[in-house]
Design an enzyme around this catalytic site. Structure first.
Site, PDB file in Angstrom:
ATOM      1  CG  HIS A 257      53.971 -10.395   2.354  1.00  0.00           C
ATOM      2  ND1 HIS A 257      53.366  -9.665   3.338  1.00  0.00           N
ATOM      3  CD2 HIS A 257      53.715 -11.701   2.644  1.00  0.00           C
ATOM      4  CE1 HIS A 257      52.765 -10.492   4.189  1.00  0.00           C
ATOM      5  NE2 HIS A 257      52.963 -11.733   3.787  1.00  0.00           N
ATOM      6  NE  ARG A 273      47.497  -8.296   5.727  1.00  0.00           N
ATOM      7  CZ  ARG A 273      47.649  -9.056   4.652  1.00  0.00           C
ATOM      8  NH1 ARG A 273      46.703  -9.122   3.753  1.00  0.00           N
ATOM      9  NH2 ARG A 273      48.748  -9.756   4.490  1.00  0.00           N
TER      10      ARG A 273
END
Lengths: 661, 255, 252
Positions: A257, A273
């Site tokens: 990740h 994000r």
């Protein structure tokens, strides 16, 4: 040393194990669940984001159904998954979530009318339908066509786990925690149960059952840096491997990740994000647009992780006592947005790092680094969940390679798999236990028990110069540096050699505390060799797989090679004295695929070596569809790739605004 | 090499040394006597007690026992008494203790296992069974049909209470519980409240009275507020216990 | 023997297999009697402080409570009766609240060690409450017994003589501190216990309630202390005439 008999034995008390236990108990069987920790502490609780199920309630999920979820999952897996299993999964997922709702999981619900959301950093207003009011909501996640991820705020896994665990308590399922299964008892290819060590008293005990299930989760802790809970050591998987008979599948398929926080490794959700947060290097420079001009920070997990490591390798990482890292900057979103939409991220950052991400400028940047996140590989099982090579041994959840995820798992499909597998595999497991008779194998059991006792005793008599903690650290470093996000033949070769040496060294240690009781040093002394065997499966599997697929990326073989590598890696540990696993391969047949291999829709388009049969199958499918004419999607699906489900799980899922539901 | 080492040492010298005293005792061993063991170690930036204890275990004392699972403040395994206060060790940063001295003890009122380990699991399971911590309904759900509707705000309110992680801190902070071990504590009482507001659950106040309508339950609570003031999830325990008390007292008066 | 009691004794359930409703009632009665007593004290201390406005004011108030508007010269038996009612509530409250006291040395020890480790304000407040509660078993009883038996001996001089010349002032000082602290903390706990001001921001409301109660305690302690000093002063000046009663219009 005691022997305990039961109908069904489940090792692991996370979502998959507990849901299976319920399935078995509901068929009237005596069930025991063993867990290293109190079951509600299982790593299932850590899933924040949500659970994928194609309910299609939310406006942004309108038009969603099993077919869309299926396609997303197969593409996500980079065509590594078992499509039959994927079909079973997507068909059951909506039922799983509805069952959980009836068990009290407080899914976040839809409020009719307008609400403001942020898509690609832009404010947008979406309108929820009146008829959807009060139904289960969904949010957006990577790699999905629709908003399909159902959630309870930021604690989805927790609420799911509690609901399932409470249902298990309701059924008086025997839950025994602080028990660690350390060895499988088997006679030939027939599983009889496990040898269990009590983590309080150190006492050994044999649990014998008609059927045994392993649902012990992933093996992330073989890596130095992992988002996994510290109990995710893969002991259940390793114990299966050590039988010499059980096969492990695709162990090299390990997901990383992009944005766990440093040093604690706690995940900061993709939403950071998604909402417009950016990644910066030691100069404060936003580097992702240079690598991925189109998708920037929002490329897929594996791509972003790779780019980040690439950038650090160029010397652009920020050095810290915990190693080099990069920055995640969400301060640009503004305090109001963060405190409203990313409150938990703020909480984690303040609690663990003393950084308020809403503080303007570099003060609010959070240190992040890609870390191990999920184990796609595990005990290779049939679609029924039974081991391909050992009768009476089942596996479900992250511990298994049921093969829903292939080489890359989609976000939101993990807890979803755990529950769905618990339902489906639990059902097959129950049937198996019901139709099996417990025979007397006292001698085998007694031998297994004594064997383990002797083994632990032997560990205490080791008199060598090595330290088990140091060995573990070295293993985790080797995995991190040489079997990480970027892999190449040279590093992998070295890794295998180094891991082999470490494995040998585990017998050249000295355990200071000679107690057979609650002895945390002894715990490590028998766990680390098991972890090393898994690490060797990962490293060796990665070394042999000379292509790049999903999360497995070979710098020296950057293309997905369907022509040669459309197959599953199978690892076994043939002899006790071996220092490397034996690998073989299981073909993934294109002829039976509902969705033949193609470009995923993201990542590099040219990085593909097609399989010669792909074209055939595509034509075949086209033809079939044409012949069938105007029929509904279920009939087409059935014709393309028939599959079975137990317990009415194949019933059509009802949806609002879908007539044929 | 020598330079690099020096540099590393210099770097470490800029961090202060902290002292961690750990309660050590193994009730299962004949030879073990309760004592405190003190470890000195160099503090690193944003060091949590998880990092500190792991370091102690891996490099200084392989025999000290403690529990961590998620190390992210969500599983509740690492609740312990930190300088007198029950807290989650993984969420506690060493830098907050200005004198650099930290004393760690196991959580009281639970069965002691060893050193900092206590058995919360058995107690919590027994509690869940005592308050029947699951949905009670006569309705049979067809899981292929559209789910029952729930008002978004109600779902949110249930979620607020469902956030409990069974860490045991509310019990360890409760003097009532410390005195009377049969008291079910905030975790049990808020659990009942959680189901009482859940529209899926068909139980009545009279049913809940049967579960917690005594001095081991709701009427045992003396509102000392240790639970609410120490809850790591900041659950609204005060208001929910009051809510149940009002409900059950009025139920008793009516009947 | 009552069968119902036997059933409960053996099964912890009544004949219908239901739990006893008595704990609920006890809980409610404890709170209700506490609230009544607190309310009583709030007014009692105010009335008593009438001495600060002069002997005449205090005298008139006393006579008013003796209902001199009905009975000529007042009827002290009314005070007796009132004291009796308060005494009954007081005993009831003490009896029920007593069940929360540490019941053994072990419990007491565990509480003490725990609170010293925890350093938690509300937990410490409870120690004040049980201490003052315990003191009032005696102090409150003495005072109420006096009021029941000698209801006529209330007045600017009579009260002052009792406080000063009869040597009761140390008792009254202790009683004042006990009663104000006990009532104040008790009311704060009632507010939390029943969620009186929960509202939208229960935590802020709790802090506010605590603050208000704190100031009320300070106010009543000061008021009581000043009144007590005043009585002592009157008693001191009046010691030569011990026993003489105040009469309307007598010059100071």
């Amino acid at each position: 040393m005691k022997i305990i008999y039961t109908d069904a034995l489940i090792v692991g008390g996370g979502l998959a194990g507990l849901r299976s236990a319920i399935a078995v108990r509901d068929k009237g069987l005596e069930t025991i669940v063993l867990s290293m920790v109190p079951v509600k502490r299982s790593h299932s609780a850590a899933a924040q984001g949500g659970m994928q199920a194609s309910l299609g309630n939310a406006t942004k999920g309108e038009g969603d159904n099993e077919d869309v979820h299926f396609a997303d999952t197969v593409k996500g897996s980079d065509w590594g998954c078992d499509q039959e299993v994927a079909r079973m999964f997507v068909t059951t997922a909506p039922k799983a979530i509805r069952e959980l709702a009836s068990w009290g999981v407080p899914w976040t619900r839809i409020k009719k009318g307008d609400r403001e959301v942020i898509i690609n950093g832009q404010k947008e207003t979406i309108t929820e339908r009146d008829e959807a009011h009060g139904l289960i909501n969904a949010r957006d996640f990577g790699g999905t066509k629709k908003w399909r991820t159902c959630y309870t705020a930021d604690a989805t896994g927790h609420t799911m786990l509690y609901a399932v665990a409470n249902e298990a308590l309701k059924r008086n399922i025997e839950i025994r925690d602080r028990k660690e299964a350390i060895s499988i008892i088997h006679e030939g290819d027939r599983c009889l149960g496990v040898v269990v060590r009590d983590l309080i008293s150190g006492e050994l005990c044999a649990y014998v059952a008609k059927g045994t299930m392993i649902a012990t989760g992933g093996y992330g802790r073989i890596y130095k840096q992992s988002t996994n809970a510290i109990i995710c050591k893969g002991i259940g998987t390793a114990m299966a491997l050590q039988t010499g008979i059980v096969q492990l599948g695709n162990m090299e398929a390990v997901q990383f990740h992009p944005t766990p926080i440093v040093p604690s490794g706690i995940l900061l959700t993709e939403g950071c994000r998604g909402d417009g947060g950016v990644l910066r290097d030691k100069d404060g420079y936003r580097f992702m647009p240079d690598y991925e001009p189109e998708k920037k920070e929002l490329a897929s997990r594996d791509v972003v992780s790779r780019r980040m490591v690439e950038h650090i390798r160029k010397g652009k990482g920020v050095s810290s006592p915990y190693g080099d890292h990069l920055w995640l900057d969400i301060s640009i979103l503004g305090r109001e947005h963060i405190e409203k939409n990313l409150r938990d991220i703020q909480d984690i950052s303040i609690t663990f790092n003393g950084i308020d991400p809403a503080d303007e400028g570099s003060k609010g940047w959070m240190p992040v680094l890609p870390m191990q996140h999920y184990s796609m590989g595990g005990i290779r099982v049939k679609p029924t969940g039974e081991s391909t090579t050992m009768r009476g041994l089942f596996s479900a959840g992250e511990a298994a390679c049921w093969d829903l995820h292939g080489f890359n798992r989609l976000g939101g499909n993990s807890v979803s798999e755990a529950v769905v597998a618990g339902m489906i595999v639990g059902e097959y497991f129950a049937d198996y236990c019901k139709n099996t008779h417990l025979q007397s194998h006292t001698e085998t059991i007694q031998n297994a028990l004594e064997g383990q006792y002797e083994y632990l005793k032997t560990i205490l008599t080791y008199n060598g110069s090595h330290n088990i903690f140091a060995i573990k650290e070295q293993m985790r470093n080797v995995m991190q540096e040489k079997v990480g996000i970027f892999r190449n033949g040279k590093d992998l070769n070295e890794a295998v050699v180094e891991l082999e040496i470490l494995l040998k060294q585990t017998r050249e240690i000295t355990v200071n505390d000679k107690s057979m009781g609650n002895n945390p040093e002894l715990n490590e002394a028998y766990r680390v060799p098991m972890m090393l065997k898994l690490a060797l499966c990962v490293a060796k599997g990665a070394l042999e797989r000379t292509e790049s697929r999903g999360a497995h990326y070979r710098e020296d073989f950057p293309k997905r090679d369907d022509a040669n590598w459309l197959k599953r890696t199978i690892a076994t540990w043939q002899n006790h004295e071996d220092t490397v696993p034996t690998l073989s391969y299981e073909e993934i047949s294109i002829d039976t695929m509902e969705l033949p291999p193609a470009f995923r829709g993201y990542g590099r388009k040219d990085a593909l070596i097609p399989h010669p049969f792909t074209q055939n199958r595509e034509t075949q499918i086209e033809k079939l569809k044409e012949q069938m004419g105007d029929v509904d999607r279920f009939e087409i699906q059935e014709a393309l790739m028939p599959f079975e489900l137990p317990n009415g799980y194949k019933d059509k899922n009802e949806r609002i605004g879908e007539k044929n539901g | 090499m020598g330079d690099a080492l020096n540099q590393k040492e210099n770097q470490e010298q800029t961090f202060r040394t902290i002292e961690i005293s750990v309660f050590r005792y193994n009730p299962y061993s004949k030879h073990s006597k309760p004592r405190f063991e003190t470890y000195s170690l160099s503090e690193t930036p944003s060091m949590t007690l998880y990092i500190a204890l792991s370091k102690i275990w891996a490099t200084m004392d392989h025999h000290v026992s403690f529990d961590f699972v998620c190390r992210a403040g969500i599983c509740g395994s690492c609740a312990m008494v930190i300088n007198g206060k029950p807290r989650l060790a993984c969420k506690t940063r060493t830098e907050e203790f200005l004198d650099g001295k930290i004393t760690l003890m196991p959580l009281p009122t639970f069965k002691h296992i060893k050193d900092l380990q206590v058995d919360t699991g058995s107690w919590m399971n027994a509690m869940s069974q005592k308050v029947e911590s699951w949905i009670h309904t006569k309705e049979k759900t067809d899981i292929s049909k559209i789910e029952k509707r729930v008002e978004p705000d109600v779902a949110q309110a249930v979620f607020e209470l469902d956030r409990c992680i069974e860490c045991g801190i509310c019990l360890a902070s409760c003097s009532t519980r410390i005195m009377r071990e049969s008291f079910i504590g905030a975790v049990g009482l808020s659990r009942v409240a959680r189901f009482a507001i859940d529209p899926h659950d068909e139980r009545t106040d009279a049913d809940y009275y049967e579960l917690v309508g005594d001095d081991d339950g709701i009427f045992g609570c003396m509102s000392l507020m240790g639970c609410e003031d120490h809850c790591p999830k900041e659950l609204p325990l005060q208001t929910k216990i009051a809510y149940m008390r009002r409900k059950l007292v009025s139920q008793a008066i009516k009947s | 023997m009552n069968k119902a009691e036997i059933y409960e004794f053996l099964t912890s359930r009544n004949k219908q297999k239901k739990k006893s409703r008595t704990p609920a009632r006890l809980d409610a009665i404890q709170s209700a009697t506490g609230a009544i007593l607190a309310l009583f004290i709030v007014f009692h201390l105010i009335f008593e402080s009438s001495i600060l406005l002069g002997k005449e004011a205090m005298y008139r108030l006393t006579k008013f409570f003796e209902a001199d508007f009905i009975f000529e010269g007042g009827e002290p038996l009314i005070i007796s009766a009132l004291a009796f009612v308060v005494f009954v509530v007081f005993v009831l409250h003490a009896l029920i609240a007593m069940r929360k006291f540490p019941a053994s040395y072990r419990e007491y020890r565990r509480y003490q060690t725990h609170r010293h480790l925890l350093v938690h304000n509300d937990t410490n407040l409870w120690f004040i409450q049980i201490t003052t509660g315990f003191m009032m078993f005696f102090l409150g009883s003495i005072h109420l017994y006096t009021m029941m038996m000698q209801p006529s001996k209330i007045g600017p001089f009579a009260s002052a003589d009792r406080i000063f010349s009869d040597g009761m002032w140390p008792m009254y000082l202790m009683l004042l501190v006990s009663v104000v602290l006990h009532a104040g903390i008790g009311v704060y706990r009632l507010i939390i216990k029943w969620g009186v001001f929960d509202g939208v921001q229960p935590q802020q409301n709790r802090l506010l309630a605590k603050k208000i109660i704190k100031w009320l305690i300070v106010f009543y302690l000061a008021l009581g202390a000043v009144s007590l000093v005043t009585y002592i002063k009157i008693g001191y000046e009046h010691q030569e005439h011990y026993g003489e009663r105040y009469h309307k219009g007598v010059k100071e």
